[in-house]
Design an enzyme around this catalytic site. Sequence first.
Site, short mmCIF file in Angstrom:
data_model
loop_
_atom_site.label_atom_id
_atom_site.label_comp_id
_atom_site.label_asym_id
_atom_site.label_seq_id
_atom_site.Cartn_x
_atom_site.Cartn_y
_atom_site.Cartn_z
N TYR A 185 -11.65 -14.88 -62.95
CA TYR A 185 -12.85 -15.57 -62.72
C TYR A 185 -13.35 -16.30 -63.75
O TYR A 185 -13.92 -17.54 -63.70
CB TYR A 185 -13.92 -14.42 -62.48
CG TYR A 185 -15.37 -14.83 -62.20
CD1 TYR A 185 -15.98 -15.03 -60.72
CD2 TYR A 185 -16.40 -14.58 -63.22
CE1 TYR A 185 -17.04 -15.61 -60.41
CE2 TYR A 185 -17.72 -15.25 -62.85
CZ TYR A 185 -17.97 -15.76 -61.82
OH TYR A 185 -19.42 -15.97 -61.46
N ASP B 290 -13.00 -21.34 -44.91
CA ASP B 290 -12.21 -20.91 -46.12
C ASP B 290 -12.00 -21.80 -47.01
O ASP B 290 -10.85 -22.76 -46.77
CB ASP B 290 -11.18 -20.11 -45.59
CG ASP B 290 -10.38 -19.26 -46.89
OD1 ASP B 290 -10.84 -19.66 -48.02
OD2 ASP B 290 -9.66 -18.36 -46.78
N THR C 78 -26.38 -9.98 -56.56
CA THR C 78 -25.61 -10.54 -55.33
C THR C 78 -24.67 -9.70 -54.78
O THR C 78 -24.59 -8.27 -55.55
CB THR C 78 -24.72 -12.00 -55.98
OG1 THR C 78 -23.81 -11.43 -56.65
CG2 THR C 78 -25.74 -12.87 -56.38
#
Length: 258
Positions: free
Chosen positions: A163, A68, A198
Site C-alpha cells: 500500500y 475492475d 472507511t
Amino acid sequence: MSGPVDATPLLRLDGRVALVTGASSGLGARFARVLAGAGARVVLAARRRDRIEALASTLPGALAVPCDVSRTQDVAALVARVEQSCGGLDVLVNNAGISDAGERADTQSLETFERVIAVNQTGLFDLCRQAAPLLLRSAHGSIVNVASIHGLVAAAPNHMTAYATSKSAVVGLTRELAGQWAAEGLRVNALAPGYFRTEMTAGMLDSERPRAWVERNTPLRRPGDEHELDVALLFLASDASSYVTGVTLPVDGGWTSR
C-alpha cells in the site's frame, strides 16, 4: 474597483462530467455525491454493481459502470462508455484502492504485493492513460488522484508494504503526468488523506487502542470527519485550482507535519 469578492462560483462544476472510481463505498461514494452537488454529471465506477447502481439512482443523471481497474479491458470499456453516454470527460477522480495492512514485508507473498500494485498503481495509470484523450479535449480537464499520507511518510508501526509503495508511486506519477500534460491544459493533482473512517480503516478506528494511537499521533488529536475532504476535492477538481498542477495536498490533521 473594490468590494467583496465571491470566489465560490469557481468551485462549481455545472455542465461537466466527472468519473469517480472506487465509488461503491467510503470516500469514493462521498466524492461522487460532492461532485454531483457541485453540478457535475457523475459516472460511478467500481466492482460492486449493486452499490454503484443504488448510489446512481440518488444522483441526477448519474451513470453506473461496473469496472475492475486492474483489468485493462474493463478500463477500456469504461472510457468508451463515458464517451458514448456523456460525450466527453472533464474530471477524473482515481479513488479505487485496496490494502495489504498487517503483513510484514519479509512474510508477504509476491502475489499479495502484486495484487495491491495492480489496483492502486498500475490500474490508476492505465485509466489516466486511456482517459487522457477525452480529458485533453476538455477546456477544464482535471485529474485528482487519491494518494495517502503513507505515500509521503512511512506507515510504521503498521505493516503496509504494498500500500505504501503504491501510494508513493501515485505521488510520483501525479507529478510526472502533470509535467507531461500541463502545456495542453490538463491538470493532475493528488489528495493525501490521513486517517478517515472507511471500509479499509473501520476495524482500526472502531477499536480503542488503535484509535487512541491515531489520536495520539495526529496533531489535531482526532481522525478526519467525512466532510473534511469535500472542499479539498472540489478545489482540485474545479477552476478554483486553475493554476495548480503536480501538487499532492495532505488533508491529515497535521500528520505529515510532525
